[in-house]
Design an enzyme around this catalytic site. Sequence first.
Site, PDB file in Angstrom:
ATOM      1  N   ALA A 162      56.041  43.697  82.469  1.00  0.00           N
ATOM      2  CA  ALA A 162      54.594  43.777  82.261  1.00  0.00           C
ATOM      3  C   ALA A 162      53.814  43.539  83.545  1.00  0.00           C
ATOM      4  O   ALA A 162      52.593  43.470  83.507  1.00  0.00           O
ATOM      5  CB  ALA A 162      54.168  42.759  81.199  1.00  0.00           C
ATOM      6  N   HIS A 163      54.507  43.380  84.663  1.00  0.00           N
ATOM      7  CA  HIS A 163      53.831  43.104  85.939  1.00  0.00           C
ATOM      8  C   HIS A 163      54.161  44.214  86.932  1.00  0.00           C
ATOM      9  O   HIS A 163      55.238  44.210  87.529  1.00  0.00           O
ATOM     10  CB  HIS A 163      54.299  41.760  86.521  1.00  0.00           C
ATOM     11  CG  HIS A 163      54.089  40.598  85.617  1.00  0.00           C
ATOM     12  ND1 HIS A 163      54.803  39.410  85.747  1.00  0.00           N
ATOM     13  CD2 HIS A 163      53.244  40.409  84.568  1.00  0.00           C
ATOM     14  CE1 HIS A 163      54.401  38.561  84.822  1.00  0.00           C
ATOM     15  NE2 HIS A 163      53.464  39.152  84.084  1.00  0.00           N
ATOM     16  N   GLN A 164      53.259  45.145  87.101  1.00  0.00           N
ATOM     17  CA  GLN A 164      53.487  46.212  88.074  1.00  0.00           C
ATOM     18  C   GLN A 164      52.761  45.860  89.372  1.00  0.00           C
ATOM     19  O   GLN A 164      51.590  45.495  89.343  1.00  0.00           O
ATOM     20  CB  GLN A 164      53.005  47.553  87.542  1.00  0.00           C
ATOM     21  CG  GLN A 164      53.677  47.971  86.243  1.00  0.00           C
ATOM     22  CD  GLN A 164      52.925  47.520  85.015  1.00  0.00           C
ATOM     23  OE1 GLN A 164      51.713  47.592  84.947  1.00  0.00           O
ATOM     24  NE2 GLN A 164      53.646  47.036  84.011  1.00  0.00           N
TER      25      GLN A 164
END
EC number: 1.1.3.20
Length: 727
Positions: free
Chosen positions: A658-660
């Site tokens: 969920a962390h780009q």
Amino acid sequence: MSLVAKHQQWAPAEVNPAQLEVLLAIGDTLFQSHTGEEAEQIKARLPKDAPEWQAAAVNEFIAKSFSQLPGSTEHLLQLIGGSLSPTVRSDLLTALTLLSTTAGTFLLTGGYTKPFAQLTVKEREATLQAWGSSKLTMRRGLMRAFTGLSLFCIYAYSDLLSDAIGYPSPNRRKLYKTLEKPEYVYSFITPPTADAASTVPIYNTEILIIGSGAGGGVVSSRTAKKYQTLVVEKGVYAPTGEKSRSQQEAFDELFQYGGILASESGSISLFAGSVFGGGTTVNWSGALRTQHFVREEWANEKGLEWFLTDGYTAALDVVCERIGVSDKHIKHSKSNSKLIEGCHKLGYHVDPLPQNTDGHEHACGFCSFGCPYGEKQGTVETFMKDAAKDGAEFLTRAQAEKLLFISPTDKIPTSFGDNLDKYSYTSTRTRCIGAQLSIDDGSKLIVLASKSVVLSGGSINSPAVLLRSGLKDPLIGKNLHCHPCTFVTALFDEQISPWDGAIMTSVSNVVENKDGSHYGAKVEVCMTLPAGIAGSQESWRSSADHKGVMIEYNHTLSLITLTRDRDGGQVVLDANGNPRVKYDISAYDGDSSCRAVVAAAEVLLASGAKRISTTQVGVPSYIVEVGHKGLVDPRWKSWISQVKAASVRANWAGFGAAHQMGTCQMGTTPATSVIDPRGRVWGTSDLYIADASVFPSASGANPMITIMACAWSIAGFLLEDLDKKSE
């Protein structure tokens, strides 16, 4: 160029009757109708303390097959049509075509001599089981794609399934406090219509900000104090005071590609917020400051000295103060309490994870659907409210297709024809003057910015906008980091209700620095949505086992291994101009994740788990027997050896992220970066980037605070640059 409109109904995948027959046969194999003794064995796994409404739904849950669930086929075709790239979708449909023939089925199954749909359900089940552990990447990929899409689909969209596994659908949820009306009610501009001078209407502003999340929202709060500012967001507005959405509504309305952005290889699914407020609207309130070793790496190894200055520290202080970051009012859920208990028993590191909840206890377990209480202090509740009070304007449901450029000596046009290609970036057209937007109703809008454009679309969309706009820098889209997470799920005797209470309030750094380089993994609690646990967090072994596992859902929790990935991937454009992800976890980062899987399993064992499962292919669940001797038990040691031997590899374990970060990285030279140390895109003027894409490497922690501090800093640089221009 045909972009996927986020909130328009996606066109379902077009399948012929033969392909559809195979697709339904696969769905009905993954999720079968069970009767007789088999049904009784599944039902026996229903917890004794299950609520009446769960017990009442279990029989139907066991008896139903995939195709018997209302809307299952339509929703699955919708996901395939909207969330997969044209290339991946074509490969999947080709596999369905092959499986509709005798020769193709023989080729893909290794022996069956009739079309897949004509096999018995047990033959089909054996085929899928074999695919899951096959040494052939193609077969494992097919299994992961069909399993992930089919199971995600039905658990996201079926109230029957929610009831049967004990998950409270919106009408069963208990509000932990009274809902209040929004403190601030936003107003949004109405896009103008075209006049006679132009086929595309034009809207004028001074500062255009593309994106409203942790980057764009923060920038707007600074620019609006001095300049006319317009914030454009492709998502919808999800106001405080609304009850938490269902899974289906949340995925459809608040996330890019309906909640599934799979990598091209299918090895990992990314979750990216696409809503007013961006990721700050749908994240889990975790608020960690930039870690010292990251600041040192970026300053000393990347030459970005700002990150070790008092100025950057002040930026961290400002954003943490504004969004109310604290760990003083945390009340741990049962899931977080189990993580803390296990770490304490083993002597492992564990700390409270600060929340941006402004001193509120915040027991909102559905915050990924948008906080209905307004306690989570995302940009909608804070920075953009500040901007609005200073006169900023906002436009939602509007996607930036491309940026517009002119020569530095030219004047900004007052009208545009149909051919906007002449305003794409070139070596002579370097001044950014605005953007062409695609509105949800199918219309177009040109926004002109007389002072500057700030691109804050996030690490998936910011590089896509640059690429669609004609920029040729080979580094655009490269250096993608995403904190790949795999899952360790445990069953307990007592009821856990993993959706109940604050989602993520504790963190263990026990394997964060595995070799002195500060690359490793954190262990945290995750939000275990039914669609997520069915699609990726629990390995599918058989239909009967799957249904039994899901019936026990209320007694389970999942820990994630949040890996600071050293090695990256890439964002590219597909044939329709939409962003796609090329990413497979490397051996080095997989080792970090595997170490964290072992640590998470040990923590869960120490906290009283009765069954522990990983997502690794070929690793059975560990069952704790009477008289178990903890970490020194020979059976446990043997199982841990299996976990280590299986390792954590792409398409050999389930991954989500969920962390780009990092696809437009900041640096000191054009040869090594996309933007300069002040946030300006190399080779352009009046164009800045302020979001997670500017990170030179992975932050190693939930990145919201780092994004905000970077955006606060870049907004300051922008204002300084404009002041110099006006001198």
